[in-house]
Scaffold this active site. Structure first.
Site, PDB file in Angstrom:
ATOM      1  N   ASP A   1       0.828  -1.206   0.000  1.00  0.00           N
ATOM      2  CA  ASP A   1       0.000   0.000   0.000  1.00  0.00           C
ATOM      3  C   ASP A   1       0.865   1.260   0.000  1.00  0.00           C
ATOM      4  OD1 ASP A   1      -2.649   1.296   0.340  1.00  0.00           O
ATOM      5  OD2 ASP A   1      -1.851   1.888   2.290  1.00  0.00           O
TER       6      ASP A   1
ATOM      7  N   GLU B   1       1.433  -0.371  -5.097  1.00  0.00           N
ATOM      8  CA  GLU B   1       0.501   0.719  -5.417  1.00  0.00           C
ATOM      9  C   GLU B   1       1.314   2.012  -5.435  1.00  0.00           C
ATOM     10  OE1 GLU B   1      -3.463   3.009  -3.679  1.00  0.00           O
ATOM     11  OE2 GLU B   1      -1.818   2.394  -2.367  1.00  0.00           O
TER      12      GLU B   1
END
Length: 553
Positions: A205, A247
């Site tokens: 993330d 990401e």
């Protein structure tokens, strides 16, 4: 790199299915999805053809941000079951040959995490330096917000700590101090823990924020890509074929640092750049920017790979487009203000946004055909809708619609984590798995066919590609080659039918086999193929015969 080694890279030809436990299937009837529910839906996912599951965070959390505010990295939130339920789920997934990747949220913790509670207790606390502090109010305290219009600052004063703490996201998500070697060592332990329980990798993330060194008042933080290389080395020491899926919504020229030179960084990264130009092409039928985006993100090192997607659990971010381009996408797919979010994106599901089956098929056929690994969002295989009455990104996080029964077959509870969609054309009475499974021409059965086709077209994952000159401004043509086979794929973005004259004399590709219909194209005496595409049409061809499938691993 040797072809045999390339074939060992499982992620190059995988199909990833993204889901959130809390909205997928509730087994115990408390209104929240759980591991027991997911385990009982593995046969559905296996039959669909997906071979890799990406799970959103499921660890203990106050759940103020869809589970991305974690307060214990080594457990399972009681709402989703126990660690035993997780291990049982892993066993059943592996029995079906399915790999599992989970979120690694290393940029920040929950404000309730024991590390932060200790850190704020005193300047001498053990975990004080695990977070980023400033005794003076930083000059950039209200800059760099990830959620503009909703988030008010990136620094917040804590009365107990008597200092400001940094948070790229919401104030209940304090950033970890990645410059602290103890923090990086702990992240390695977290990775090692879940690898021991069988996961095949991690969706990392907010990678750019995880790598930045930030001190109050500094406008241009330094990015420490060594941390990424160290994480990759540790991961592969522990499990040789495990992967990191990053990401990182960055510009193409910056992506090389994330992949690492000669593939020393993360193996997979979401291609946000191409994603935005895909939607621009779908909105306007102008494919030139999409072609430029594909070339700009071309990967040369064979172990690195893009992950392509249409929609995810966040808004459709259009921040890389020009204002004029972004407005055209807004006009077509999110014309009303409540459909938009953070002044940069659209908070809608794919099917209601596109508004018709033809373009939905075009979009997914395109996504499957791009050079990279496809990622499907749960519910998109049946064309689920959105609930714009829910706040912010929750609009696209409604429960999976399994049947026309109470609460869409998701749960027996009267109150759910999010309400099911029960009104309008996307209500669960009309759009659900049970109905579509029994309807031959349903979107679900079409998607199952496309997934099987993509698995068979290993040229996309392993081969070389080039854009074809189609002579038509509405038609995107792609040519893949791998070993002794060749693939040609065409997409028509226009609402009218078009014809393409393709000269393949140079490649001696005189016979093209349509992979979706029982037809062939034979070149004329000049070596040309005449290919017709319907409105929003798509055609997949392979040259020669299909015998190469017998040799592939």
């Amino acid at each position: 790199m040797h072809p045999i080694i390339t074939q060992e890279l499982w992620y190059k030809n995988a199909i990833i299915y993204s889901l959130d436990l809390e909205t997928f299937m509730d087994y115990n009837g408390d209104g929240v999805g759980d591991f027991q529910g997911l385990t009982r839906r593995l046969d559905y996912l296996h039959a669909l053809g997906v071979d890799t599951l990406w799970l959103a965070p499921f660890q203990p959390t106050p759940n103020q941000d869809n589970g991305y505010d974690i307060k214990d990295y080594y457990g399972v939130d009681p709402r989703h079951g126990s660690s035993g339920n997780f291990v049982e789920f892993m066993h059943q997934a592996n029995k079906r040959g399915m790999k599992v990747i989970i979120d690694l949220v290393a940029n920040h913790t929950s404000i309730e995490h024991p590390w932060f509670q200790d850190a704020r207790s005193s300047k001498d606390a053990k975990h004080r330096d695990w977070y980023v502090w400033s005794e003076e109010k930083p000059a950039d305290w209200d800059e760099g917000m990830v959620f503009p219009g909703v988030q008010k600052s990136t620094w917040t004063y804590d009365n107990k700590a008597k200092a400001y703490y940094h948070h790229r996201f919401y104030k209940f998500q304090p950033d970890l101090n990645m410059d602290n070697p103890e923090v990086r060592a702990e992240i390695n332990r977290i990775v090692g823990f879940w690898l021991e329980l069988g996961v095949a990798g991690f969706r990392v993330d907010a990678v750019p924020f995880m790598l930045e060194s930030h001190q109050g008042g500094k406008q241009n933080p330094k990015y420490n890509f060594d941390y990424l290389r160290d994480l990759r080395r540790f991961l592969q020491w522990r499990k040789g074929d495990a992967v990191l899926l990053g990401e990182a919504n960055v510009l193409p020229k910056e992506s090389k640092e994330y992949f690492g030179y000669e593939g020393s960084g993360i193996q997979l990264m979401f291609n946000f750049y191409v994603n935005q130009y895909m939607f621009y092409a779908l909105a306007t039928a102008d494919i030139e920017p999409l072609k430029e985006a594909l070339e700009a993100t071309r990967i040369t090192f064979p172990t690195s790979q893009w992950a392509h997607f249409l929609r995810n659990h966040d808004e459709l971010d259009l921040g890389r487009l020009t204002e004029e381009q972004r407005q055209k996408v807004f006009d077509r797919f999110g014309p009303e203000e409540h459909m938009q979010l953070y002044h940069r994106g659209i908070r809608r599901r794919l099917s209601p946004m596109l508004g018709n089956r033809q373009q939905t098929e075009l979009a997914y056929s395109l996504m499957f055909s791009l050079p990279g690994t496809p990622v499907i969002r749960y519910g998109d295989e049946i064309g689920m809708g959105d609930n714009l009455e829910l706040k912010e990104r929750d609009a696209v996080r409604t429960p999976m619609q399994w049947s026309g029964d109470k609460q869409a077959g998701f749960s027996e509870a009267d109150k759910l984590v999010h309400p099911v969609i029960d009104e309008g054309p996307y209500a669960y009475h009309h759009v659900n798995v049970e109905t579509q499974r029994r309807t031959p021409d349903s979107l679900l059965n079409w998607m199952t066919t496309m997934i099987r086709l993509r698995h068979e077209c290993t040229e996309i994952g392993w081969g070389d590609w080039k854009l074809l000159e189609t002579g038509n401004k509405y038609i995107l043509g792609m040519h893949y080659t791998w070993q002794d086979s060749s693939l040609l794929i065409f997409h028509n973005f226009d609402e009218k039918a078009h014809e393409v004259i393709l000269d393949q004399k140079e490649h001696k590709e005189h016979r093209l086999i349509d992979l979706m219909k029982n037809v062939e194209s034979h070149a004329d005496e000049k070596g040309r193929h005449c290919i017709t595409l319907e409105a929003y049409g798509y055609r997949w061809f392979r040259t020669a015969d299909l015998s190469h499938l017998l040799q592939k691993g």
